[in-house]
Design a protein around this motif. Structure first.
Motif, short mmCIF file in Angstrom:
data_model
loop_
_atom_site.label_atom_id
_atom_site.label_comp_id
_atom_site.label_asym_id
_atom_site.label_seq_id
_atom_site.Cartn_x
_atom_site.Cartn_y
_atom_site.Cartn_z
N LYS A 31 0.81 -1.23 0.00
CA LYS A 31 0.00 0.00 0.00
C LYS A 31 0.84 1.28 0.00
CE LYS A 31 -2.13 -1.20 3.66
NZ LYS A 31 -3.12 -1.19 4.75
N LEU A 32 2.09 1.21 0.47
CA LEU A 32 2.96 2.39 0.45
C LEU A 32 3.87 2.33 -0.76
CD1 LEU A 32 4.03 2.69 4.21
CD2 LEU A 32 2.16 3.86 3.03
N ASN A 33 4.18 3.49 -1.31
CA ASN A 33 5.14 3.56 -2.40
C ASN A 33 5.84 4.90 -2.35
OD1 ASN A 33 3.82 5.53 -4.50
ND2 ASN A 33 2.16 4.15 -3.85
N ASN A 34 6.93 5.01 -3.09
CA ASN A 34 7.73 6.23 -3.07
C ASN A 34 7.42 7.16 -4.24
OD1 ASN A 34 8.90 4.92 -5.22
ND2 ASN A 34 10.86 4.55 -4.20
N GLY A 35 6.38 6.86 -4.97
CA GLY A 35 5.99 7.71 -6.09
C GLY A 35 6.54 7.26 -7.42
N THR A 36 7.57 6.40 -7.42
CA THR A 36 8.15 5.93 -8.68
C THR A 36 8.22 4.41 -8.75
OG1 THR A 36 10.40 6.05 -7.77
CG2 THR A 36 9.56 8.01 -8.90
N GLU A 37 8.10 3.73 -7.61
CA GLU A 37 8.24 2.28 -7.58
C GLU A 37 7.11 1.64 -6.78
OE1 GLU A 37 13.01 1.47 -7.64
OE2 GLU A 37 12.17 2.29 -5.80
N TYR A 38 6.87 0.37 -7.06
CA TYR A 38 5.95 -0.45 -6.29
C TYR A 38 6.71 -1.62 -5.68
CZ TYR A 38 1.70 1.70 -8.24
OH TYR A 38 0.69 2.57 -8.58
N ILE A 39 6.32 -1.99 -4.46
CA ILE A 39 6.76 -3.25 -3.88
C ILE A 39 5.68 -4.28 -4.19
CG2 ILE A 39 7.21 -4.49 -1.73
CD1 ILE A 39 8.37 -1.96 -0.58
N VAL A 40 6.07 -5.36 -4.88
CA VAL A 40 5.11 -6.37 -5.32
C VAL A 40 5.01 -7.46 -4.25
CG1 VAL A 40 4.53 -8.06 -7.10
CG2 VAL A 40 5.64 -5.90 -7.73
N GLU A 41 3.80 -7.70 -3.79
CA GLU A 41 3.59 -8.71 -2.76
C GLU A 41 3.19 -10.06 -3.36
OE1 GLU A 41 0.82 -6.65 -0.08
OE2 GLU A 41 2.54 -6.36 1.23
N SER A 42 2.57 -10.08 -4.53
CA SER A 42 2.22 -11.34 -5.19
C SER A 42 2.03 -11.09 -6.68
CB SER A 42 0.94 -11.94 -4.58
OG SER A 42 -0.17 -11.10 -4.84
N GLY A 43 2.19 -12.16 -7.47
CA GLY A 43 1.98 -12.05 -8.91
C GLY A 43 3.26 -12.14 -9.72
N LEU A 44 4.42 -11.93 -9.08
CA LEU A 44 5.71 -12.03 -9.77
C LEU A 44 6.66 -12.87 -8.95
CD1 LEU A 44 6.34 -8.38 -11.09
CD2 LEU A 44 5.66 -10.38 -12.43
N GLU A 45 7.59 -13.50 -9.65
CA GLU A 45 8.62 -14.30 -9.01
C GLU A 45 9.99 -13.84 -9.51
OE1 GLU A 45 8.20 -16.44 -6.65
OE2 GLU A 45 5.99 -16.49 -6.72
N PRO A 46 11.03 -13.98 -8.69
CA PRO A 46 12.38 -13.66 -9.18
C PRO A 46 12.70 -14.43 -10.45
CG PRO A 46 12.41 -13.99 -6.80
CD PRO A 46 11.05 -14.38 -7.26
N GLY A 47 13.26 -13.73 -11.42
CA GLY A 47 13.57 -14.34 -12.70
C GLY A 47 12.57 -14.03 -13.78
N ASP A 48 11.36 -13.60 -13.43
CA ASP A 48 10.39 -13.19 -14.44
C ASP A 48 10.91 -11.98 -15.19
OD1 ASP A 48 8.66 -15.18 -13.72
OD2 ASP A 48 7.37 -13.91 -12.47
N VAL A 49 10.60 -11.93 -16.48
CA VAL A 49 10.98 -10.78 -17.30
C VAL A 49 9.70 -9.99 -17.60
CG1 VAL A 49 11.99 -10.01 -19.46
CG2 VAL A 49 12.92 -12.01 -18.29
N ILE A 50 9.72 -8.71 -17.31
CA ILE A 50 8.56 -7.87 -17.55
C ILE A 50 8.95 -6.67 -18.40
CG2 ILE A 50 7.50 -8.54 -15.36
CD1 ILE A 50 8.31 -5.78 -14.26
N ILE A 51 7.96 -6.06 -19.03
CA ILE A 51 8.19 -4.81 -19.76
C ILE A 51 8.35 -3.70 -18.74
CG2 ILE A 51 7.14 -3.16 -21.34
CD1 ILE A 51 5.81 -5.51 -22.74
N ALA A 52 9.44 -2.95 -18.83
CA ALA A 52 9.79 -1.99 -17.79
C ALA A 52 9.20 -0.61 -18.03
CB ALA A 52 11.31 -1.88 -17.67
N GLU A 53 8.83 -0.28 -19.24
CA GLU A 53 8.29 1.05 -19.54
C GLU A 53 7.17 0.93 -20.54
OE1 GLU A 53 11.28 3.65 -20.97
OE2 GLU A 53 12.34 3.81 -19.05
N GLY A 54 6.19 1.86 -20.41
CA GLY A 54 5.13 1.94 -21.40
C GLY A 54 4.18 0.78 -21.40
#
Length: 364
Positions: free
Chosen positions: A327-350
């Motif tokens: 629920k808290l963020n620094n305005g530019t990033e999110y802390i992911v609690e579920s839905g992703l695992e280390p090693g997953d590749v995601i689109i970083a922009e756009g």
């Protein structure tokens, strides 16, 4: 027939190569990110009102005309220092009258003692009646009560005279003075004579809603443990700069305000340079540290029906995936609690411009 088969195979290979070439030409290039674990400190700010450790409104306890003002506006004052003098003449006269009444009552008591002793002796000799003796005893008791009353009046008069010297009850800094010499004041004036704020330490009062209070209790076990274990907090000044000294939360309200649904908290900061002043405002910044968590840029997400999604790159194509974020963020990033695992590749922009199944050329 053989020639026909060879021609068909050649045409098939040509079309396949052409389609592959078209797909490669239409494939979009996006920056990608390989998900990994890291540590993050998230900071959240809350508007705060600044108050001195002690904030005292000084009002007169007696009525009268101000005859002296023994301080300047904004002065540093000490506990017990005389700040104002209220006309003392009537209070000195009242004290002298009360002292005279005490002497008169003492004399009457002495006379009543003599009379009572005399009546006691005469009664033993059967010279006076029991009625005369009891009357003398009553006069003695009345004289004692009159003396006690006179002494009480003297104490009140002495106190009233002392109240004509209005003194500071605390060390601190004085406010502006709304009154001048010659002004008539009393104990029920609307504005105080002056206010004195002890600002060696400053309290910053702010609020959290009910859900945030519950989060604190669940995270630390109780409000008391939350105060003991929470990290130090910062203060953002009204000019946007960070105050040089960190503080700590030392008080949390045990009740929720029914009308606003929030609970009040207090953070205390040292104020050696006296930069902070009573009545000011700022923002209390509370850090939240998360260890070994997944952090992604907010630009890598998009929202749909109040849910947050990212695009994973699976077999070279974009595949949407819902995630849950802290629920808290620094305005530019999110802390992911579920839905992703280390090693997953995601689109970083756009991410908001990508479509499901889009062929992705990765660019780390």
């Amino acid at each position: 027939m053989k020639h026909f088969v060879i021609i068909a195979i050649c045409l098939s290979l040509f079309v396949s190569c052409k389609n592959q070439q078209q797909q490669e030409e239409t494939a979009a290039t996006y920056k990608t990110l390989t998900v990994a674990l890291s540590d993050r400190m998230m900071k959240s700010g809350y508007s705060a009102k600044i108050r001195g450790r002690q904030y005292v409104e000084i009002r007169p306890q007696v009525s009268g005309i101000i005859t002296e003002i023994r301080m300047n506006e904004g002065d540093v004052v000490r506990k017990g220092q005389t700040l104002f003098i209220i006309d003392q003449v009537p209070y000195k006269a009242a004290l002298e009258t009360a002292m005279a009444n005490v002497k008169s009552a003492e004399a009457k008591l002495a006379t009543a003692h003599l009379t009572a002793e005399s009546k006691e002796a005469l009664f033993k000799e059967n010279v006076v009646s029991e009625f005369d003796l009891q009357t003398a005893r009553n006069d003695l008791a009345e004289a004692k009560a009159a003396l006690a009353q006179a002494k009480a009046q003297e104490t009140n008069a002495r106190n009233d005279l002392s109240y004509t010297e209005v003194k500071s009850p605390v060390d601190g800094v004085a406010s502006m003075i709304p009154y001048r010499v010659g002004a008539l004041v009393s104990s029920n004036i609307e504005e105080p004579l002056v206010t004195v704020a002890d600002d060696k330490e400053i309290y910053a009062y702010f609020s959290l809603d009910e859900n945030q209070i519950l989060d604190l209790m669940q995270q630390y076990g109780s409000l008391q443990q939350a105060m003991e274990q929470m990290p130090e907090v910062e203060l953002m000044l009204s000019n946007g700069k960070t105050y040089a000294h960190t503080g700590r939360i030392d008080a949390i309200s045990g009740t929720i305000n029914e009308s606003t649904g929030v609970a009040s908290l207090r953070a205390v900061f040292s104020n050696p340079e006296q930069l902070l002043r009573n009545g000011g405002s700022g923002t209390v910044v509370i850090p939240t540290v998360r260890k070994s968590c997944i952090v992604i840029p907010q630009a890598a997400t998009y929202e749909l029906q109040n849910r947050v999604f990212v695009y994973k790159v699976v077999d070279g194509k974009a595949q949407s995936a819902p995630i849950t974020v802290f629920k808290l963020n620094n305005g530019t990033e999110y802390i992911v609690e579920s839905g992703l695992e280390p090693g997953d590749v995601i689109i970083a922009e756009g991410a908001g411009l990508v479509r499901e199944g889009t062929v992705i050329k990765t660019q780390e």
